[in-house]
Design an enzyme around this catalytic site. Structure first.
Site, short mmCIF file in Angstrom:
data_model
loop_
_atom_site.label_atom_id
_atom_site.label_comp_id
_atom_site.label_asym_id
_atom_site.label_seq_id
_atom_site.Cartn_x
_atom_site.Cartn_y
_atom_site.Cartn_z
N GLY A 124 1.05 -1.28 0.17
CA GLY A 124 0.04 0.42 0.34
C GLY A 124 0.74 1.06 0.07
N GLY A 177 3.93 1.23 2.35
CA GLY A 177 4.86 0.37 2.62
C GLY A 177 5.50 0.53 1.08
N VAL A 226 1.38 -13.92 3.56
CA VAL A 226 2.27 -14.69 4.90
C VAL A 226 1.80 -15.50 5.94
CG1 VAL A 226 3.74 -13.65 6.57
CG2 VAL A 226 3.19 -12.44 4.66
N ARG A 239 -3.83 0.25 8.88
CA ARG A 239 -3.74 0.90 10.44
C ARG A 239 -5.39 1.04 10.46
NH1 ARG A 239 0.16 5.22 11.48
NH2 ARG A 239 -0.93 5.64 13.02
N ALA A 272 -4.24 12.82 5.49
CA ALA A 272 -4.23 13.66 6.22
C ALA A 272 -5.39 15.47 6.40
CB ALA A 272 -2.81 14.66 7.01
N HIS A 273 -4.97 15.49 5.20
CA HIS A 273 -6.34 16.40 4.25
C HIS A 273 -7.25 16.81 4.99
CE1 HIS A 273 -4.70 13.66 1.01
NE2 HIS A 273 -5.33 14.29 0.28
N HIS A 276 3.82 27.13 -21.79
CA HIS A 276 5.17 26.13 -22.12
C HIS A 276 6.02 26.51 -22.13
CE1 HIS A 276 6.35 23.47 -24.84
NE2 HIS A 276 7.03 24.26 -25.66
#
Length: 478
Positions: free
Chosen positions: A190, A193, A245, A279, A327-328, A451
């Site tokens: 994610g 990671g 895993v 999380r 966070a935002h 440009h």
């Protein structure tokens, strides 16, 4: 005697500290509860984001990108450097300095706005009272007319891969290594990671990322995810999908990860292991049984459309409620709640919240993906433009990737914009404005872009929606 406030904010991460500042700006007597102790063993504001998340990770990404640029890419510019070295301890010290400056800045903002910082762990009691347990064990109580819960989130620990000194760590632990691991394993492909894996790969680690899901970056648009995956592979980031895993063993020779993929049982031996499997809301112990606040089956606070809990005057924002852990997003929810308390009528357009992954290339998007539009039965047109045809991107040596636009087939309203490539984290802001102001692809196609800039790729992608990109051959609209 219990202290009384207009508002108590529990948590001083990006949601909580912004909510507290906005409340104070609106003339409300405000207190903010925060328990964070930084690596210098001092109380600090800013929560996960500023202390061990967004900010320190970007500092290390910047340092590692500069190192790799000199080591691998400057020769084409006629620049050679002899005796290149990396002082990891100094790199970590720079990161810590940035964190200290920013968290200290929040403390100054609290003082300037007259916000009371209650240091310790907050717990909501009945009657909108907040119990604060200080670090020395002292317990006090404060009350408020309104309470904003902003307790954030914590990393998920796998029972089969528990944190172990510097060998098995979460993302926070990976921010403080002062030596470069020879071989690094990462569980989880994610955002966290990929970013942490990128830091250490650039510095010389052999990095293997193990991901249980079959699709790479399942939340991203498929064209963007495919392009990014190809580029990561070229860089040497070994991403193994469909790999679950089974167990993790620690021995004298390193950390052995046993996992199952479509070919059967596999083993991987690494020097260190980052566990980045997501999380969870940090709500454990945050509420007394009679507080009246309800949690869902994942420990998130249940709120209504105004972010209010079942208790009138008690609100929750950020990572501890449903929605993306960004966070935002938390900050804007903090502003929204503060302004609601003051009697205003703010709003948030959750369809216009951007996502960013700060790898190289950067990945960013806002709005709907093609898969989401198909699932919803929405007819759409698409346009894309490769950075390989953008002059500025070529000059920057960052010509991989693309911009992709999705627009409503009937109204031409922009529904989603997706990036993989240079400055994607900055370019996505233009797309946010376009979606928020309900622009059509034609609106942006008719605008003049400077440009040479990488922003011209947005312009060309908008033109491509109508089959008329000027600097790339594409499908013509029928």
């Amino acid at each position: 005697m219990t202290d009384k406030y207009d508002v108590i904010v529990v948590g001083a991460g990006p949601g909580g500290y912004v909510a507290a500042i906005r409340c104070a700006q609106l003339g409300l007597k405000t207190a903010c509860v925060e328990e964070w102790i930084n690596k210098q063993q001092k109380p600090a504001l800013g929560g996960t984001c500023l202390n061990v998340g967004c900010i320190p990770s970007k500092a290390l990404l910047e340092s590692s990108e500069r190192y790799e640029e000199i080591a691998k890419h400057n020769a084409d510019h006629g620049i050679t450097v002899d005796g290149l070295q990396i002082d990891v301890s100094k790199m970590i010290a720079r990161k810590d300095k940035i964190v200290s400056q920013l968290t200290g800045g929040i403390e100054q903002l609290f003082k300037a706005n007259g916000i009371t910082w209650l240091q310790g762990r907050g717990r909501l009691l009945a009657g909108k009272q907040v119990e604060v347990t200080a670090h020395d064990g002292t317990v006090s109580t404060a009350a408020a007319d309104n309470v904003i819960i902003a307790v954030g989130s914590t990393p998920i620990e796998l029972p089969i891969a528990k944190w172990l000194d510097t060998r098995i760590v979460d993302s926070a632990g990976a921010l403080d290594w002062e030596t470069i691991p020879g071989k690094l394993g990462v569980i989880g492909a994610g955002v966290i990671g990929l970013e942490m894996g990128s830091v250490w790969r650039r510095l010389g680690s052999e990095v293997v990322v193990i991901e249980a899901m079959d699709d790479f970056l399942g939340a991203a648009d498929r064209d963007v995810a495919k392009s990014a995956q190809m580029q990561f592979k070229k860089q040497g980031l070994d991403i193994r999908l469909s790999s679950k895993v089974a167990k993790v063993d620690v021995g004298d020779n390193g950390v052995t990860v046993t996992y199952n993929d479509p070919k059967g049982e596999q083993t991987l031996v690494v020097d260190r292991l980052i566990v980045a499997v997501g999380r969870k809301s940090n709500t454990a112990g945050a509420f007394a049984d009679d507080s009246g606040v309800q949690l869902d089956d994942r420990g998130r606070v249940v709120v209504d459309g105004h972010l209010q809990t079942a208790v009138p005057g008690v609100y929750a924002i950020g990572d501890c409620i449903v929605g993306p852990m960004l966070a935002h997003k938390a900050s804007e929810e903090g502003v929204l709640v503060a302004e609601q308390i003051a009697g205003q009528k703010p709003h948030i357009n959750y369809d216009a919240i951007p996502w960013v992954i700060y790898t190289h290339p950067e990945i960013a998007w806002v709005g709907k993906t093609e898969a989401e539009l198909k699932a919803a039965g929405v007819a759409y047109n698409t346009g894309s433009f490769p950075f390989a045809a953008n002059g500025r991107a070529k000059a920057m040596d960052q010509a991989d990737g693309l911009v992709k636009v999705l627009a409503d087939a009937k109204t031409d309203r922009i529904l989603g914009v997706h990036f993989v490539g240079p400055l994607a984290s900055e370019l996505v802001g233009q797309a946010v404005i376009a979606i928020e102001t309900e622009c059509s692809s034609e609106d942006l196609a008719r605008m003049t872009f400077a440009h040479p800039t990488v922003s011209e790729a947005i312009h060309e992608a908008m033109l491509a929606v109508d089959g008329r990109a000027l600097h790339a051959v594409g499908k013509k609209r029928k």
